[in-house]
Design an enzyme around this catalytic site. Structure first.
Site, PDB file in Angstrom:
ATOM      1  CE  LYS A 181       2.919   9.012  -4.484  1.00 37.61           C
ATOM      2  NZ  LYS A 181       3.918   8.951  -5.557  1.00 37.61           N
TER       3      LYS A 181
ATOM      4  CG  ASP B  14       6.890   6.611  -6.015  1.00 31.76           C
ATOM      5  OD1 ASP B  14       6.159   5.729  -6.516  1.00 31.76           O
ATOM      6  OD2 ASP B  14       6.437   7.638  -5.475  1.00 31.76           O
TER       7      ASP B  14
END
Ligand code: NAP
Length: 280
Positions: free
Chosen positions: A65, A101
């Site tokens: 990420k 997210d």
């Protein structure tokens, strides 16, 4: 036909193919969605493969990420803020990064009638996901954010990163007494540790801290396997509204699909279709 993937390591148990598959079917989109094990250091090779195979986009999980950032042509505001990307769209070979997210968690708690804005948020754990959620809470105007973690310094570092926001921050260690003391004022209590997760041996020492929570509080566990951890079970038995981590997982995937398809859709409606299709 849209061609998508999820990459990470480990990747074998990822629910992403099932969740995206169910969502894209509900949306009537023809798709391919592959699961690719990409080890740390293997991003350049995967990107070349993605370009060659005309992959339209890919989701990223551990350990990529942050490592993906140098490969991006551009990233959106939330990805820039979090310095972390979980969704990449590939257009004419160039990579555009997003982070869904935060929006995934916001939509998940919105479904239960809660939001970060004006809330006092207590978070247990200070790992990668907490960096994102704490920042999302601060951006949304949480009244307070308290981070309690076994390694106290990691909680401090996240609080320090929120210094520019108009939110009271606190941090501390992970003792039951401290969790009870800080929970006494919480509107939202989040477990972001793996305690209680299937395959993780650890467990909370006791759940007495749940007795000090105000009755209005919302109790959230980011774990979704098992679907109800002891933490959530005890909270539910004490009368609190609870939610496991599946909602966040599904909503972040739906927000990613909006980027892949370059169109907005009713995510709450498609969420219901995904839950129905997965029979969870
Ligand atoms: P991470 O970066 O590995 O951080 C793990 C955190 O848990 C650290 O703060 C660690 O404390 C703490 N911890 C680990 N074992 C512990 C123990 N025995 N006692 C007390 N604290 C302990 O992980 P992450 O990415 O932040 O993920 C955290 C949790 O959220 C995991 O359960 C993950 O599956 C879940 N998650 C769910 C979603 C979703 O969509 N539902 C998304 C992301 C993550 P130290 O700092 O002291 O090591």
């Amino acid at each position: 036909m849209i061609k998508l993937a999820v990459i990470g390591d480990p990747i074998g148990h990822s629910l992403s193919p099932a969740v995206h598959g169910a969502a894209l079917e509900a949306l009537g989109v023809e798709y391919e969605y592959e699961r690719v094990r990409v080890q740390k250091g293997g991003l350049a090779e995967y990107i070349e493969y993605a370009r060659r195979t005309k992959t339209d986009g890919f989701n990223l999980t551990m350990p990529h990420k942050v490592d993906i950032l140098p490969y991006l042509a551009e990233m959106d505001e939330e990805a820039e803020r979090f310095k972390s990307v979980n969704t990449v769209c590939v257009t004419d070979g160039a990579l555009y990064g997003h982070n869904t997210d935060g929006v995934g968690y916001r939509l998940a708690i919105e479904r239960c009638g809660y939001s970060f804005g004006g809330s006092k948020v207590v978070i247990l754990g200070a790992g990668g996901v907490v960096r994102t959620l704490a920042l999302a809470a601060a951006v949304d105007g949480a009244a307070g954010i308290c981070i309690l973690n076994r390694t106290e310094d990691k909680a401090k570092q996240i609080c320090d990163s929120l210094a520019g926001y108009d939110t009271l921050t606190e941090y501390g260690g992970f003792s039951s007494d401290l969790i009870a003391e800080k929970s006494a004022n919480a509107d939202i209590l989040i477990n972001a540790t793996p305690l209680g997760m299937s395959g993780c041996e650890g467990q909370f020492e006791d759940f007495g801290f749940l007795d000090s929570l105000p009755k209005r509080a919302f109790v959230s566990d980011l774990i979704y396997n098992p679907s109800e951890t002891k933490f959530l079970e005890y909270a539910r038995l004490r009368g609190y509204k609870t939610q496991n981590g599946l909602a966040m997982l599904i909503y972040q995937a739906l927000a990613a699909d909006e980027y892949y398809l370059n169109k907005k859709f009713d995510k709450h409606k498609i969420y219901d279709a995904v839950i129905e299709s997965l029979k969870i």
